[in-house]
Enzyme design. Sequence first.
Site, short mmCIF file in Angstrom:
data_model
loop_
_atom_site.label_atom_id
_atom_site.label_comp_id
_atom_site.label_asym_id
_atom_site.label_seq_id
_atom_site.Cartn_x
_atom_site.Cartn_y
_atom_site.Cartn_z
N ASN A 1 -12.92 6.56 -8.62
CA ASN A 1 -11.76 6.29 -7.77
C ASN A 1 -12.21 5.25 -6.76
O ASN A 1 -12.83 5.56 -5.75
CB ASN A 1 -11.30 7.58 -7.07
CG ASN A 1 -10.02 7.39 -6.27
OD1 ASN A 1 -9.58 6.28 -6.03
ND2 ASN A 1 -9.42 8.49 -5.83
N ARG B 1 -9.00 6.04 -11.72
CA ARG B 1 -7.71 6.17 -11.07
C ARG B 1 -7.18 4.76 -10.82
O ARG B 1 -7.82 3.96 -10.14
CB ARG B 1 -7.84 6.90 -9.74
CG ARG B 1 -6.50 6.96 -8.98
CD ARG B 1 -6.67 7.60 -7.62
NE ARG B 1 -5.40 7.64 -6.89
CZ ARG B 1 -5.22 7.17 -5.65
NH1 ARG B 1 -6.24 6.61 -5.01
NH2 ARG B 1 -4.05 7.25 -5.06
N HIS C 1 1.00 9.69 -6.63
CA HIS C 1 0.33 11.00 -6.65
C HIS C 1 0.54 11.74 -7.96
O HIS C 1 0.42 12.97 -8.03
CB HIS C 1 0.80 11.89 -5.48
CG HIS C 1 0.36 11.41 -4.14
ND1 HIS C 1 1.17 11.44 -3.02
CD2 HIS C 1 -0.82 10.86 -3.72
CE1 HIS C 1 0.52 10.95 -1.98
NE2 HIS C 1 -0.68 10.58 -2.39
N ARG D 1 0.57 5.56 7.29
CA ARG D 1 1.72 4.90 6.69
C ARG D 1 3.02 5.47 7.24
O ARG D 1 3.12 6.65 7.54
CB ARG D 1 1.67 5.02 5.17
CG ARG D 1 0.64 4.12 4.52
CD ARG D 1 0.50 4.41 3.04
NE ARG D 1 -0.57 5.36 2.77
CZ ARG D 1 -0.82 5.90 1.59
NH1 ARG D 1 -0.05 5.62 0.55
NH2 ARG D 1 -1.83 6.74 1.43
N GLU E 1 -7.69 15.74 -8.67
CA GLU E 1 -7.35 14.52 -9.41
C GLU E 1 -8.50 14.05 -10.29
O GLU E 1 -8.27 13.51 -11.38
CB GLU E 1 -6.93 13.44 -8.42
CG GLU E 1 -5.62 13.74 -7.73
CD GLU E 1 -5.43 12.97 -6.42
OE1 GLU E 1 -4.47 12.20 -6.34
OE2 GLU E 1 -6.26 13.15 -5.51
#
Length: 402
Positions: free
Chosen positions: A9, A93, A181, A241, A379
């Site tokens: 990742n 990812r 996601h 964000r 993940e």
Amino acid sequence: MGDIILTINAGSSSVKFSAQEIAEGKLTPLASGLIDGIGGKATFSARKSGGEKTHFVLDQTHAAVDHKMALTAVLDWMEDQLPGANVVGVGHRVVHGGPNYAQPVLVTTETFKDLKALEPLAPLHQPYNLAGVEAAIHAFPHAAQVACFDTAFHRKHPFIADTFALPRQYYDEGVRRYGFHGLSYEFIHRILRYEEPVLARGKVIVAHLGNGASLCAINAGRSVASTMGFTALDGLPMGTRCGQLDPGVVLYLMSEKKMSAAEITDLLYKNSGLKGMSGISNDMRDLEASTEQSAKDAIDYFVSRVRREIGGLSAVLGGLDCIVLTGGIGENAVNIRRAILKDMEWFGIQIDEDANARNERVISEKGSPTVALILKTDEERMIAAHTAELLGLKQPIVPAIS
């Protein structure tokens, strides 16, 4: 030691990795680690499962550490700590798969070119994801490289959940709601399907709440709506964000504040959300510990937006059988969970306060019409599973996770 799946990742200044062995139809975690500070004072930290952590500063005598050097450090560490490991696949990812990539793919010259063209849609993620792919090709030249997309799980949305109220040509050109996601949501659904098959066949909302945050509505295993849209800015407020924002605000910043696209990007991605509202931190733990009103205001806004989106997604689903909370906040923040789910008996959610305080798996009362669960997402394991499955090594690897 047998065949190994490595997951990567890669971000702008970090590379997170894990190594998992394929044995007896299961993925067994062997090690995980992080290279942080790429481009500056880079540090390497890693730990074998059940072992001591290794931590050191990477050598920058001749040049600043880039993604290629970072992956070389991973290779060197694995050769020392996991002798005989045969890396057969590297799963990556990749944040954006665009409208065409609805499942993991082997990285070829053509697919890499396609994914490179999507960089304008995820400028703060995609270039670094792909830099990680290039570095892994160099470090592990004999391993298959597999791209796993954060957008793929949402690619079967109905048209009305994907489009904006713009002329149709923009949708056809790729200006649409993609959702993100997806790797987390897919992992949670696989675990649900294994542990709670009845609930998994029903109407489920998963709340992925962390520094990045979003919600996803899943009906009978299929994502039907998500709070994130064209970019990972939309929906819930996040650590840095902004979340949902009237587009007129951007026009105002351009015309009245004379801000450039780069300045607006920096504001909305890096200096808004919990950090911007509170003026203190992007970390929910810091805000909960603070006595400042601005910290309370930021928490209250976050909670209110989550509650509002739960209501909206439940309307899309036409009801709600289960809500799952995951991610750093969802899995650990007792008070935030309580604030999100309190006074929702009218909605069928009856929270067991003691179970919530103990971080138990089921935090709804027995007999609650809507079941509330805390599930830990993974993940990296989802990426490893996709990689192994794509290579035909075993199906399915998840949920065979022990």
